[in-house]
Design a protein around this motif. Sequence first.
Motif, PDB file in Angstrom:
ATOM      1  N   VAL A  16       0.835  -1.199   0.000  1.00 39.09           N
ATOM      2  CA  VAL A  16       0.000   0.000   0.000  1.00 39.09           C
ATOM      3  C   VAL A  16       0.874   1.255   0.000  1.00 39.09           C
ATOM      4  O   VAL A  16       0.602   2.211  -0.735  1.00 39.09           O
ATOM      5  N   ALA A  17       1.939   1.264   0.777  1.00 40.76           N
ATOM      6  CA  ALA A  17       2.849   2.420   0.811  1.00 40.76           C
ATOM      7  C   ALA A  17       3.440   2.666  -0.579  1.00 40.76           C
ATOM      8  O   ALA A  17       3.528   3.814  -1.032  1.00 40.76           O
ATOM      9  N   GLU A  18       3.818   1.608  -1.250  1.00 36.14           N
ATOM     10  CA  GLU A  18       4.386   1.739  -2.592  1.00 36.14           C
ATOM     11  C   GLU A  18       3.363   2.287  -3.581  1.00 36.14           C
ATOM     12  O   GLU A  18       3.654   3.197  -4.356  1.00 36.14           O
ATOM     13  N   VAL A  19       2.147   1.751  -3.535  1.00 40.49           N
ATOM     14  CA  VAL A  19       1.082   2.221  -4.429  1.00 40.49           C
ATOM     15  C   VAL A  19       0.769   3.689  -4.166  1.00 40.49           C
ATOM     16  O   VAL A  19       0.618   4.488  -5.095  1.00 40.49           O
ATOM     17  N   LEU A  20       0.691   4.066  -2.906  1.00 35.39           N
ATOM     18  CA  LEU A  20       0.404   5.467  -2.564  1.00 35.39           C
ATOM     19  C   LEU A  20       1.520   6.388  -3.024  1.00 35.39           C
ATOM     20  O   LEU A  20       1.262   7.512  -3.462  1.00 35.39           O
ATOM     21  N   GLY A  21       2.754   5.932  -2.934  1.00 33.63           N
ATOM     22  CA  GLY A  21       3.884   6.717  -3.420  1.00 33.63           C
ATOM     23  C   GLY A  21       3.790   6.970  -4.917  1.00 33.63           C
ATOM     24  O   GLY A  21       4.168   8.031  -5.407  1.00 33.63           O
ATOM     25  N   GLU A  22       3.257   5.993  -5.648  1.00 29.88           N
ATOM     26  CA  GLU A  22       3.063   6.143  -7.100  1.00 29.88           C
ATOM     27  C   GLU A  22       1.870   7.044  -7.401  1.00 29.88           C
ATOM     28  O   GLU A  22       1.922   7.870  -8.308  1.00 29.88           O
ATOM     29  N   GLN A  23       0.781   6.880  -6.668  1.00 30.32           N
ATOM     30  CA  GLN A  23      -0.436   7.664  -6.909  1.00 30.32           C
ATOM     31  C   GLN A  23      -0.282   9.119  -6.482  1.00 30.32           C
ATOM     32  O   GLN A  23      -0.889  10.006  -7.070  1.00 30.32           O
ATOM     33  N   PHE A  24       0.484   9.363  -5.448  1.00 32.99           N
ATOM     34  CA  PHE A  24       0.672  10.710  -4.909  1.00 32.99           C
ATOM     35  C   PHE A  24       2.173  10.999  -4.822  1.00 32.99           C
ATOM     36  O   PHE A  24       2.751  11.011  -3.729  1.00 32.99           O
ATOM     37  N   PRO A  25       2.824  11.236  -5.961  1.00 33.80           N
ATOM     38  CA  PRO A  25       4.280  11.388  -5.969  1.00 33.80           C
ATOM     39  C   PRO A  25       4.801  12.539  -5.108  1.00 33.80           C
ATOM     40  O   PRO A  25       5.935  12.495  -4.639  1.00 33.80           O
ATOM     41  N   GLY A  26       3.981  13.532  -4.855  1.00 32.89           N
ATOM     42  CA  GLY A  26       4.404  14.650  -4.017  1.00 32.89           C
ATOM     43  C   GLY A  26       4.643  14.257  -2.574  1.00 32.89           C
ATOM     44  O   GLY A  26       5.348  14.951  -1.833  1.00 32.89           O
ATOM     45  N   LEU A  27       4.082  13.140  -2.157  1.00 29.83           N
ATOM     46  CA  LEU A  27       4.249  12.673  -0.772  1.00 29.83           C
ATOM     47  C   LEU A  27       5.523  11.867  -0.572  1.00 29.83           C
ATOM     48  O   LEU A  27       5.953  11.667   0.554  1.00 29.83           O
ATOM     49  N   GLY A  28       6.089  11.350  -1.669  1.00 29.62           N
ATOM     50  CA  GLY A  28       7.176  10.383  -1.540  1.00 29.62           C
ATOM     51  C   GLY A  28       6.568   9.055  -1.124  1.00 29.62           C
ATOM     52  O   GLY A  28       5.354   8.883  -1.122  1.00 29.62           O
ATOM     53  N   VAL A  29       7.391   8.104  -0.771  1.00 26.14           N
ATOM     54  CA  VAL A  29       6.872   6.811  -0.306  1.00 26.14           C
ATOM     55  C   VAL A  29       6.620   6.932   1.194  1.00 26.14           C
ATOM     56  O   VAL A  29       7.534   7.251   1.956  1.00 26.14           O
ATOM     57  N   PRO A  30       5.383   6.697   1.638  1.00 27.92           N
ATOM     58  CA  PRO A  30       5.059   6.809   3.068  1.00 27.92           C
ATOM     59  C   PRO A  30       5.850   5.817   3.919  1.00 27.92           C
ATOM     60  O   PRO A  30       6.234   4.745   3.461  1.00 27.92           O
ATOM     61  N   ARG A  31       6.057   6.176   5.181  1.00 25.22           N
ATOM     62  CA  ARG A  31       6.759   5.303   6.130  1.00 25.22           C
ATOM     63  C   ARG A  31       5.873   4.135   6.540  1.00 25.22           C
ATOM     64  O   ARG A  31       4.677   4.288   6.727  1.00 25.22           O
ATOM     65  N   VAL A  32       6.495   2.983   6.722  1.00 28.72           N
ATOM     66  CA  VAL A  32       5.831   1.803   7.275  1.00 28.72           C
ATOM     67  C   VAL A  32       6.477   1.532   8.624  1.00 28.72           C
ATOM     68  O   VAL A  32       7.698   1.433   8.724  1.00 28.72           O
ATOM     69  N   VAL A  33       5.650   1.462   9.672  1.00 28.16           N
ATOM     70  CA  VAL A  33       6.168   1.217  11.015  1.00 28.16           C
ATOM     71  C   VAL A  33       5.372   0.104  11.684  1.00 28.16           C
ATOM     72  O   VAL A  33       4.214  -0.133  11.360  1.00 28.16           O
TER      73      VAL A  33
END
Length: 77
Positions: A16-33
């Motif tokens: 999901v983090a990878e997909v979101l990073g692709e869909q919203f490139p301005g955010l970068g890849v979100p952190r997974v914790v």
Amino acid sequence: MRQLLVFGEREDAEEVAEVLGEQFPGLGVPRVVRETLAGEDDAEDAQWLVVLEGLDEGSLAKVDELVERYEGWREAE
């Protein structure tokens, strides 16, 4: 407002983090914790969080749809 996407499986959170990073490139890849549940002794009983910051309200419906496909949920913090 910070958004936490909660998943039971690490692989789901990472995907999901990878997909979101692709869909919203301005955010970068979100952190997974990893978050251990309070009172749990078993390390297997942990949740995996994707941390999103800087996402506008109009994008949340898209995020919710993606999260549901992976059997997770979103919490606003």
